[in-house]
Design an enzyme around this catalytic site. Structure first.
Site, PDB file in Angstrom:
ATOM      1  N   ARG A 174       7.914  27.851  16.280  1.00 57.59           N
ATOM      2  CA  ARG A 174       8.770  27.216  15.266  1.00 57.59           C
ATOM      3  C   ARG A 174       7.995  26.763  14.045  1.00 57.59           C
ATOM      4  NH1 ARG A 174      10.656  22.556  19.129  1.00 57.59           N
ATOM      5  NH2 ARG A 174       8.398  22.723  19.510  1.00 57.59           N
TER       6      ARG A 174
ATOM      7  N   HIS B 105       1.979  19.057  14.908  1.00 55.54           N
ATOM      8  CA  HIS B 105       3.408  18.859  14.673  1.00 55.54           C
ATOM      9  C   HIS B 105       3.991  17.966  15.750  1.00 55.54           C
ATOM     10  CE1 HIS B 105       5.016  21.664  17.822  1.00 55.54           C
ATOM     11  NE2 HIS B 105       3.821  22.188  17.689  1.00 55.54           N
TER      12      HIS B 105
ATOM     13  N   CYS C 102       5.096  18.487  19.993  1.00 57.13           N
ATOM     14  CA  CYS C 102       4.232  19.593  20.395  1.00 57.13           C
ATOM     15  C   CYS C 102       4.204  19.688  21.914  1.00 57.13           C
ATOM     16  CB  CYS C 102       2.821  19.349  19.852  1.00 57.13           C
ATOM     17  SG  CYS C 102       1.591  20.554  20.395  1.00 57.13           S
TER      18      CYS C 102
ATOM     19  N   CYS D 173      -0.896  24.958  15.234  1.00 56.13           N
ATOM     20  CA  CYS D 173      -0.410  25.206  16.593  1.00 56.13           C
ATOM     21  C   CYS D 173       0.259  26.565  16.684  1.00 56.13           C
ATOM     22  CB  CYS D 173       0.573  24.105  16.988  1.00 56.13           C
ATOM     23  SG  CYS D 173       1.168  24.248  18.693  1.00 56.13           S
TER      24      CYS D 173
ATOM     25  N   ASP E 290       2.901  27.224  18.266  1.00 57.03           N
ATOM     26  CA  ASP E 290       4.341  27.038  18.440  1.00 57.03           C
ATOM     27  C   ASP E 290       5.114  27.986  17.513  1.00 57.03           C
ATOM     28  OD1 ASP E 290       7.063  25.915  18.142  1.00 57.03           O
ATOM     29  OD2 ASP E 290       6.284  24.263  19.349  1.00 57.03           O
TER      30      ASP E 290
END
Length: 208
Positions: free
Chosen positions: A45, A97, A100, A41, A43
């Site tokens: 983080r 994750h 998400c 992803c 993302d």
């Protein structure tokens, strides 16, 4: 974040590497030989190399919203083609994750404009597994389960590709479904039984 600080960070990183190995960048420039294709992803983080503890050159990485592998996306299809046929990776990992944002958005009814076609792929996963998901009363648990099922379906999409089917037949490439628990930092292997799942699927998708 101060953008100028990034260049200072880069200078420090370069010097740290050279202090350990004077030939670090010379060796890095000579080519790559990764063993893993990681599809994850976007993302901010969730950083692929950090969570796996691998160094530059050890993983070929592709990231997009909600770690999707739609066959209409030329970007992810090109990455799979290059990684499998040219880099000859031995493992393909799809890593989602928990919590998400893309999966969460797909669970809601909001019109999100240009994101709608992308999120529709995740909604298709929900539709495919709606009986199981609708049976989960607690929203957070249903959300987490959709993350896992989305990883499973994207792994199946990887296996549907001609490149991966040939590599499996010729040299035993393996596909893995993982989830990163953002609350604990743990990587979780979903241990998906692809042989069982694909018994009927491959009757349709197998390519000779």
């Amino acid at each position: 974040m101060n953008i100028n600080q990034i260049f200072k960070n880069n200078q420090k990183w370069v010097q740290d590497k050279l202090d350990i190995d004077a030939n670090y960048f010379k060796n890095l420039s000579e080519g790559q030989n990764p063993d893993i294709l990681y599809i994850g992803c976007s993302d901010s983080r969730v950083t692929a190399e950090e969570l796996m503890g691998v160094s530059p050159g050890e993983a070929f990485v592709h990231r997009n919203i909600a770690n999707m592998v739609p066959n209409t996306d030329l970007s992810v299809m090109s990455v799979i083609d290059y990684a499998v046929l040219h880099l000859k990776v031995n493992h393909v990992v799809v890593c989602g994750h928990y919590f998400c944002g893309g999966v969460k958005a797909a669970m809601e009814s909001a019109d999100l404009g240009i994101l709608n076609p992308w999120l529709r792929n995740i909604r298709d996963v929900y539709r495919t597994h709606r009986i199981e998901l609708n049976g989960i009363k607690e929203e957070e648990l249903r959300y987490k389960r959709l993350v896992e099922l989305n990883v499973q379906e994207q792994c199946i999409n990887v296996i549907k590709t001609a490149e991966v089917q040939r590599a499996y037949r010729d040299r035993g490439i393996t596909v893995h479904g993982w989830v990163f628990d953002i609350h604990s930092g743990q990587l979780i292997d979903l241990k998906i039984d692809f042989n069982k799942i694909l018994e009927n699927v491959m009757e349709i998708y197998r390519l000779d």
